[in-house]
Design a protein around this motif. Structure first.
Motif, PDB file in Angstrom:
ATOM      1  N   SER A  14       0.849  -1.184   0.000  1.00 30.09           N
ATOM      2  CA  SER A  14       0.000   0.000   0.000  1.00 30.09           C
ATOM      3  C   SER A  14       0.889   1.240   0.000  1.00 30.09           C
ATOM      4  O   SER A  14       1.812   1.344   0.810  1.00 30.09           O
ATOM      5  CB  SER A  14      -0.895  -0.005   1.244  1.00 30.09           C
ATOM      6  N   GLY A  15       0.635   2.143  -0.935  1.00 31.86           N
ATOM      7  CA  GLY A  15       1.431   3.360  -1.019  1.00 31.86           C
ATOM      8  C   GLY A  15       2.643   3.254  -1.928  1.00 31.86           C
ATOM      9  O   GLY A  15       3.393   4.216  -2.074  1.00 31.86           O
ATOM     10  N   LYS A 108       7.937  -1.925  -6.386  1.00 35.16           N
ATOM     11  CA  LYS A 108       8.734  -2.128  -5.181  1.00 35.16           C
ATOM     12  C   LYS A 108       9.040  -0.783  -4.521  1.00 35.16           C
ATOM     13  O   LYS A 108       9.491   0.151  -5.192  1.00 35.16           O
ATOM     14  CB  LYS A 108      10.043  -2.832  -5.547  1.00 35.16           C
ATOM     15  N   CYS A 109       8.776  -0.728  -3.234  1.00 38.95           N
ATOM     16  CA  CYS A 109       9.035   0.492  -2.483  1.00 38.95           C
ATOM     17  C   CYS A 109       9.203   0.102  -1.021  1.00 38.95           C
ATOM     18  O   CYS A 109       8.376  -0.649  -0.484  1.00 38.95           O
ATOM     19  CB  CYS A 109       7.872   1.464  -2.646  1.00 38.95           C
ATOM     20  N   PRO A 110      10.260   0.559  -0.356  1.00 34.82           N
ATOM     21  CA  PRO A 110      10.453   0.216   1.051  1.00 34.82           C
ATOM     22  C   PRO A 110       9.268   0.690   1.899  1.00 34.82           C
ATOM     23  O   PRO A 110       8.687   1.752   1.635  1.00 34.82           O
ATOM     24  CB  PRO A 110      11.724   0.975   1.444  1.00 34.82           C
ATOM     25  N   VAL A 113       9.152   4.261   3.165  1.00 35.84           N
ATOM     26  CA  VAL A 113       8.745   5.268   2.182  1.00 35.84           C
ATOM     27  C   VAL A 113       7.228   5.217   1.991  1.00 35.84           C
ATOM     28  O   VAL A 113       6.571   6.262   1.935  1.00 35.84           O
ATOM     29  CB  VAL A 113       9.486   5.068   0.836  1.00 35.84           C
ATOM     30  N   CYS A 114       6.651   4.023   1.938  1.00 42.53           N
ATOM     31  CA  CYS A 114       5.191   3.884   1.835  1.00 42.53           C
ATOM     32  C   CYS A 114       4.513   4.542   3.041  1.00 42.53           C
ATOM     33  O   CYS A 114       3.498   5.228   2.901  1.00 42.53           O
ATOM     34  CB  CYS A 114       4.793   2.411   1.751  1.00 42.53           C
ATOM     35  N   THR A 135      -0.926  -5.687   5.321  1.00 34.00           N
ATOM     36  CA  THR A 135       0.160  -6.246   4.518  1.00 34.00           C
ATOM     37  C   THR A 135       1.445  -5.443   4.675  1.00 34.00           C
ATOM     38  O   THR A 135       1.452  -4.228   4.545  1.00 34.00           O
ATOM     39  CB  THR A 135      -0.242  -6.292   3.034  1.00 34.00           C
ATOM     40  N   GLY A 136       2.510  -6.170   4.982  1.00 29.42           N
ATOM     41  CA  GLY A 136       3.826  -5.565   5.128  1.00 29.42           C
ATOM     42  C   GLY A 136       4.143  -5.150   6.549  1.00 29.42           C
ATOM     43  O   GLY A 136       5.291  -4.898   6.887  1.00 29.42           O
TER      44      GLY A 136
END
Length: 184
Positions: A14-15, A108-110, A113-114, A135-136
């Motif tokens: 998400s994000g 893909k984004c850490p 950062v999201c 999620t995550g």
């Protein structure tokens, strides 16, 4: 194959940028004369998957519903764009098999950062204890093992990402290159 239907399957946290990329890709494909439909995860949950929760079984059911619609549209010449987290590899692989003309793009984004982006305020709700099984955070996200493309939205501009996506779609034979389209 350049005029056949296919599915672009964006997956990521998400994000990460799935919806943003989907909107721009949709506009540019329409400008090329393609029929396009976007199945955004939030919209699908409101309409097609209303009543489903966030258990693994419900998430898999949601992905199967999205894949079913993408498959119907793709086989009828439509470019279908799925922008759903789709956290589990097995469900994404099921979608790939079900749809056929399938391009998996890992956005893909850490997570930090999201969290900073937090466009929907969801990470804030998680931090406040108002949302569980996110999620995550406290539910897994299984990164794709062999996506057709990895887009790192924290390392490249939106325009760079879009250019890479179109280049890959052309390379895979799903789209004619702009130079060929311009001469037609």
């Amino acid at each position: 194959m350049a005029n056949a239907g296919f599915t672009i399957w964006f997956t990521g946290l998400s994000g990460a940028g799935k919806s943003t990329l989907s909107e721009i890709i949709e506009q540019r494909l329409r400008a090329r004369g393609r029929n396009v439909e976007v199945l955004d995860g939030d919209v699908v949950r409101t309409h097609l998957s209303k009543g489903l929760g966030f258990s693994k079984e419900d998430r898999d059911t949601n992905i199967k519903r999205i894949a079913f619609v993408c498959g119907l549209l793709s086989r009828n010449g439509v470019v279908c764009i799925s922008a759903a987290i789709s956290p589990y590899r097995e469900a994404r692989e099921w979608a790939r098999q079900e749809i056929g003309n399938f391009v998996e793009i890992y956005v893909k984004c850490p997570i930090d950062v999201c969290r900073q982006r937090d466009v929907k305020g969801l990470y804030k709700l998680v931090d406040e204890g108002k949302v569980k099984n996110f999620t995550g955070v406290d539910d897994p996200y299984e990164e794709p093992e062999n996506p057709e493309l990895v887009i790192e939205t924290d390392k490249e501009t939106i325009e760079e990402s879009i250019s890479r996506i179109f280049a890959r779609l052309e390379e895979l034979g799903y789209l004619e290159s702009e130079t060929v389209v311009g001469r037609a």
